[in-house]
Scaffold this motif. Structure first.
Motif, PDB file in Angstrom:
ATOM      1  N   ALA A   1       0.812  -1.214   0.000  1.00 17.60           N
ATOM      2  CA  ALA A   1       0.000   0.000   0.000  1.00 17.60           C
ATOM      3  C   ALA A   1       0.846   1.265   0.000  1.00 17.60           C
ATOM      4  O   ALA A   1       0.424   2.291  -0.516  1.00 17.60           O
ATOM      5  N   ASN A   2       2.044   1.187   0.557  1.00 18.86           N
ATOM      6  CA  ASN A   2       2.907   2.360   0.642  1.00 18.86           C
ATOM      7  C   ASN A   2       3.509   2.658  -0.730  1.00 18.86           C
ATOM      8  O   ASN A   2       4.224   1.828  -1.289  1.00 18.86           O
ATOM      9  N   PRO A   3       3.266   3.837  -1.310  1.00 25.90           N
ATOM     10  CA  PRO A   3       3.746   4.128  -2.675  1.00 25.90           C
ATOM     11  C   PRO A   3       5.269   4.178  -2.783  1.00 25.90           C
ATOM     12  O   PRO A   3       5.823   3.818  -3.821  1.00 25.90           O
ATOM     13  N   VAL A   4       5.956   4.616  -1.737  1.00 24.72           N
ATOM     14  CA  VAL A   4       7.421   4.652  -1.772  1.00 24.72           C
ATOM     15  C   VAL A   4       7.984   3.238  -1.793  1.00 24.72           C
ATOM     16  O   VAL A   4       8.902   2.927  -2.567  1.00 24.72           O
ATOM     17  N   LEU A   5       7.426   2.360  -0.964  1.00 21.58           N
ATOM     18  CA  LEU A   5       7.875   0.967  -0.957  1.00 21.58           C
ATOM     19  C   LEU A   5       7.550   0.287  -2.282  1.00 21.58           C
ATOM     20  O   LEU A   5       8.370  -0.467  -2.822  1.00 21.58           O
ATOM     21  N   ALA A   6       6.366   0.546  -2.822  1.00 16.33           N
ATOM     22  CA  ALA A   6       5.997  -0.047  -4.115  1.00 16.33           C
ATOM     23  C   ALA A   6       6.977   0.377  -5.194  1.00 16.33           C
ATOM     24  O   ALA A   6       7.358  -0.422  -6.064  1.00 16.33           O
ATOM     25  N   GLU A   7       7.400   1.630  -5.114  1.00 19.47           N
ATOM     26  CA  GLU A   7       8.373   2.140  -6.085  1.00 19.47           C
ATOM     27  C   GLU A   7       9.737   1.488  -5.871  1.00 19.47           C
ATOM     28  O   GLU A   7      10.425   1.126  -6.829  1.00 19.47           O
ATOM     29  N   LEU A   8      10.118   1.328  -4.616  1.00 21.69           N
ATOM     30  CA  LEU A   8      11.397   0.703  -4.295  1.00 21.69           C
ATOM     31  C   LEU A   8      11.450  -0.731  -4.807  1.00 21.69           C
ATOM     32  O   LEU A   8      12.484  -1.180  -5.317  1.00 21.69           O
ATOM     33  N   LEU A   9      10.354  -1.453  -4.694  1.00 14.95           N
ATOM     34  CA  LEU A   9      10.320  -2.846  -5.143  1.00 14.95           C
ATOM     35  C   LEU A   9      10.395  -2.973  -6.665  1.00 14.95           C
ATOM     36  O   LEU A   9      10.618  -4.067  -7.181  1.00 14.95           O
ATOM     37  N   ALA A  10      10.232  -1.874  -7.367  1.00 12.41           N
ATOM     38  CA  ALA A  10      10.339  -1.879  -8.834  1.00 12.41           C
ATOM     39  C   ALA A  10      11.672  -1.310  -9.305  1.00 12.41           C
ATOM     40  O   ALA A  10      11.828  -1.019 -10.492  1.00 12.41           O
ATOM     41  N   TYR A  11      12.645  -1.198  -8.405  1.00 11.84           N
ATOM     42  CA  TYR A  11      13.897  -0.513  -8.758  1.00 11.84           C
ATOM     43  C   TYR A  11      14.675  -1.235  -9.844  1.00 11.84           C
ATOM     44  O   TYR A  11      15.515  -0.632 -10.520  1.00 11.84           O
ATOM     45  N   MET A  12      14.447  -2.541 -10.040  1.00 11.25           N
ATOM     46  CA  MET A  12      15.177  -3.281 -11.067  1.00 11.25           C
ATOM     47  C   MET A  12      14.593  -3.102 -12.459  1.00 11.25           C
ATOM     48  O   MET A  12      15.022  -3.779 -13.391  1.00 11.25           O
ATOM     49  N   ASN A  13      13.641  -2.200 -12.621  1.00 10.04           N
ATOM     50  CA  ASN A  13      13.050  -1.965 -13.942  1.00 10.04           C
ATOM     51  C   ASN A  13      14.067  -1.869 -15.078  1.00 10.04           C
ATOM     52  O   ASN A  13      13.860  -2.431 -16.161  1.00 10.04           O
ATOM     53  N   PRO A  14      15.182  -1.132 -14.894  1.00  9.90           N
ATOM     54  CA  PRO A  14      16.158  -1.051 -15.993  1.00  9.90           C
ATOM     55  C   PRO A  14      16.773  -2.390 -16.377  1.00  9.90           C
ATOM     56  O   PRO A  14      17.381  -2.497 -17.435  1.00  9.90           O
ATOM     57  N   MET A  15      16.621  -3.415 -15.526  1.00 13.97           N
ATOM     58  CA  MET A  15      17.178  -4.733 -15.834  1.00 13.97           C
ATOM     59  C   MET A  15      16.278  -5.524 -16.781  1.00 13.97           C
ATOM     60  O   MET A  15      16.688  -6.559 -17.304  1.00 13.97           O
ATOM     61  N   TYR A  16      15.037  -5.055 -16.965  1.00 16.24           N
ATOM     62  CA  TYR A  16      14.138  -5.771 -17.872  1.00 16.24           C
ATOM     63  C   TYR A  16      13.236  -4.833 -18.662  1.00 16.24           C
ATOM     64  O   TYR A  16      12.253  -5.276 -19.256  1.00 16.24           O
ATOM     65  N   ALA A  17      13.566  -3.543 -18.691  1.00 14.82           N
ATOM     66  CA  ALA A  17      12.801  -2.554 -19.463  1.00 14.82           C
ATOM     67  C   ALA A  17      11.332  -2.570 -19.093  1.00 14.82           C
ATOM     68  O   ALA A  17      10.447  -2.645 -19.943  1.00 14.82           O
ATOM     69  N   GLY A  18      11.070  -2.482 -17.792  1.00 14.77           N
ATOM     70  CA  GLY A  18       9.699  -2.538 -17.315  1.00 14.77           C
ATOM     71  C   GLY A  18       8.864  -1.350 -17.736  1.00 14.77           C
ATOM     72  O   GLY A  18       9.317  -0.206 -17.701  1.00 14.77           O
ATOM     73  N   VAL A  19       7.625  -1.639 -18.119  1.00 12.00           N
ATOM     74  CA  VAL A  19       6.671  -0.608 -18.530  1.00 12.00           C
ATOM     75  C   VAL A  19       5.366  -0.853 -17.780  1.00 12.00           C
ATOM     76  O   VAL A  19       4.823  -1.960 -17.803  1.00 12.00           O
ATOM     77  N   ALA A  20       4.862   0.182 -17.101  1.00 13.04           N
ATOM     78  CA  ALA A  20       3.631   0.049 -16.323  1.00 13.04           C
ATOM     79  C   ALA A  20       2.475  -0.401 -17.209  1.00 13.04           C
ATOM     80  O   ALA A  20       2.314   0.072 -18.326  1.00 13.04           O
ATOM     81  N   GLY A  21       1.703  -1.350 -16.691  1.00  9.06           N
ATOM     82  CA  GLY A  21       0.529  -1.818 -17.403  1.00  9.06           C
ATOM     83  C   GLY A  21       0.805  -2.830 -18.487  1.00  9.06           C
ATOM     84  O   GLY A  21      -0.137  -3.372 -19.081  1.00  9.06           O
ATOM     85  N   HIS A  22       2.087  -3.104 -18.770  1.00 10.33           N
ATOM     86  CA  HIS A  22       2.427  -4.002 -19.873  1.00 10.33           C
ATOM     87  C   HIS A  22       3.399  -5.117 -19.468  1.00 10.33           C
ATOM     88  O   HIS A  22       3.236  -6.263 -19.905  1.00 10.33           O
ATOM     89  N   THR A  23       4.408  -4.801 -18.679  1.00 11.46           N
ATOM     90  CA  THR A  23       5.372  -5.832 -18.308  1.00 11.46           C
ATOM     91  C   THR A  23       4.709  -6.889 -17.436  1.00 11.46           C
ATOM     92  O   THR A  23       4.114  -6.553 -16.400  1.00 11.46           O
ATOM     93  N   PRO A  24       4.782  -8.171 -17.815  1.00 17.66           N
ATOM     94  CA  PRO A  24       4.120  -9.220 -17.032  1.00 17.66           C
ATOM     95  C   PRO A  24       4.789  -9.427 -15.677  1.00 17.66           C
ATOM     96  O   PRO A  24       6.008  -9.273 -15.532  1.00 17.66           O
ATOM     97  N   ALA A  25       3.984  -9.809 -14.703  1.00  9.79           N
ATOM     98  CA  ALA A  25       4.493 -10.037 -13.350  1.00  9.79           C
ATOM     99  C   ALA A  25       5.551 -11.123 -13.321  1.00  9.79           C
ATOM    100  O   ALA A  25       6.492 -11.069 -12.526  1.00  9.79           O
TER     101      ALA A  25
END
Length: 508
Positions: free
Chosen positions: A173-197
């Motif tokens: 629920a915490n937006p800062v923590l949710a953002e922190l858990l996505a920090y590896m995005n550059p390792m897989y080119a993550g895109v909101a709404g599209h990158t599969p879990a």
């Protein structure tokens, strides 16, 4: 089929596929367009200093993990000079808005415990998230080197193809923590709404289990894989790009290289971007609908990279882990979006280790997500023939990166001996990937049938391998290579031999 195999492309996918086939007694010939083999593994020299082009951070090389097992089976694990990142801080993440840095430790329990200490009111959600993360990884048998004859698109849990950002939000629920858990995005080119879990899960589990770096560069792995091929009677030809693939009656008959040589095999395997492959094939080789599909699949975003060599008397600390920086909150899923005034919104930087590494860093690499649209106006230029406007733009971007790096590490710019940059155009031209896509095709949970390509093609003796097929990176590409090879030698055969070889080594 016969035993002679021609592989087009000498990146990690082509070399790994060739090495597996060499172990199966096939005679393999690898044809690489660049003068240095390796693709993302290749290194280059600038003023006597070695820099890596892409494979900076390794996952899966801790004992018992998938890459450690694979390299043991191939007989190269003892030839690789690898340094594991710090157990108490495998990654650090800094937010520029408040200067807060999180030091994330290695291992599931330590990782979870640390986050629970930082966000005590989210402890229950963190635990549920970690359980779900590992459960998703367990759905991919090949990730754990378990025989699996079924494709990635077999029936999975409801969360498997959920957008990764929604997956995190389901538990956090915490937006800062949710953002922190996505920090590896550059390792897989993550895109909101599209990158599969499941992509988010596999990458995070891989690196949380332990990350590593090559000492003295990643070229050593490319060379070790090439040696597996050549020692079995095969050949690896660098600087010999394929310019034509002759097809007749839905079969490849031969390939022609730029230097005028012709190669004939029983099977042909492409490790290059499928859109690049289309340019080498006669138009009638594939149906128009298939050709259109390959052209329409979205590509992952690219990168702007800065390479730094420090002065000999500089005292910039060597940091034994990657460092992630994000300018402000709310942009972790949009770091790739480009505006010159705000570039870069975030980046990953690391000091790469050398033999007898001491307390001071010799060099540094900074990778900033960037879309190809940032350089689209110069798309028709080629290496060595860029415009003065492009060079001026690249210098401005370089200075933008250095300015933000200076904020993070005051005094660093004064310690630089020399530095230079590469852009999405560089990646496009060196790797031969459409739009400089760093990780090939983008995986889109809203249309997985479009973004997942089968290994077999309608040309009966032409197969595919590499990061555009299933998964990307130091882990995904070797796993895809296993699938390509097992489509030839039988499902489960390579995985079984990998596990047998590893169990035998443990018994010694």
């Amino acid at each position: 089929m016969g035993k002679n195999i021609i592989i087009i492309g000498g990146g990690l996918g082509g070399l790994m596929t060739g090495a597996f086939l060499a172990k199966e007694k096939y005679t393999v010939t690898v044809l690489e367009k660049n003068h240095i083999i390796g693709g993302g593994l290749q290194c280059f020299h600038r003023y006597g200093t070695v820099f890596e082009t892409g494979m900076h951070i390794l996952g899966g090389f801790m004992p018992g993990n998938n890459l450690h097992k694979i390299c043991t089976y191939l007989g190269i694990i003892d030839k690789l000079h690898i340094r594991h990142t710090d157990a108490d801080c495998m990654d650090s993440v800094t937010f520029g808005v408040n200067g807060k840095t999180y030091s994330l430790p290695r291992g599931r329990e330590a990782f979870e415990s640390y986050l629970a200490q930082c966000f005590p009111d989210q402890a229950e959600g963190i635990h549920r998230y970690m359980d779900a993360l590992w459960a998703l990884s367990e759905e991919v048998d090949l990730f754990y080197l378990r025989p699996d004859g079924e494709s990635m698109l077999r029936e999975h849990s409801e969360e498997f193809l959920m957008p990764a950002d929604d997956f995190i939000g389901k538990y956090i629920a915490n937006p800062v923590l949710a953002e922190l858990l996505a920090y590896m995005n550059p390792m897989y080119a993550g895109v909101a709404g599209h990158t599969p879990a499941f992509v988010h899960a596999l990458i995070n589990v891989l690196y949380i289990n332990g990350s590593s770096m090559f000492v003295d560069g990643s070229q050593q792995m490319a060379d070790a894989l090439a040696e597996v091929i050549t020692s079995a009677g095969g050949a690896v030809h660098a600087g010999e790009p394929v310019v034509e693939i002759a097809v007749d009656d839905h079969m490849v008959r031969q390939v022609l290289t730029k230097i005028g040589k012709t190669y004939v095999g029983d099977l042909y395997i492409s490790d290059i971007h499928p859109c690049t492959l289309l340019d080498l094939l006669p138009e009638k080789a594939f149906l128009r609908s298939y050709r259109n599909r390959l052209q329409e699949i979205p590509n992952s975003y690219s990168s702007f990279s800065v390479y730094i060599k420090f002065k000999k008397d500089a005292h910039q600390p060597f940091v034994n882990h990657p460092c992630y920086f994000q300018e402000e909150h709310g942009h972790v899923w949009h770091l790739y979006e480009y505006e010159e005034a705000s570039f870069p919104r975030g980046f990953m930087y690391l000091t790469t280790p050398v033999t007898n590494q001491g307390p001071w860093a010799d060099r540094m690499t900074v990778n900033c997500p960037m879309p190809f649209s940032a350089v689209a106006q110069w798309a028709k230029t080629t290496l060595g023939h860029r415009t003065t406007e492009y060079e001026a733009w690249k210098e401005r971007m370089l200075q933008c990166v250095l300015a933000k790096l200076e904020r993070l590490r005051p005094g660093i710019c004064a310690d630089i001996d020399f530095c230079f940059a590469s852009s999405p155009l560089t990646i496009r031209d060196y790797y031969g990937t459409k739009a400089g896509a760093l990780y090939g095709y983008s995986r889109d949970c809203k249309n997985m049938m479009l973004s997942q390509l089968p290994i077999a093609t309608k040309v009966r003796n032409l197969l595919l391998t590499g990061q555009n097929i299933n998964l990307h990176g130091i882990c995904g590409v070797p796993l895809t290579a296993i699938e390509t090879v097992e489509s030839i030698v039988g499902i489960g055969n390579v995985v079984r031999k990998i596990n047998e070889a590893y169990d035998k080594r443990k018994d010694i």
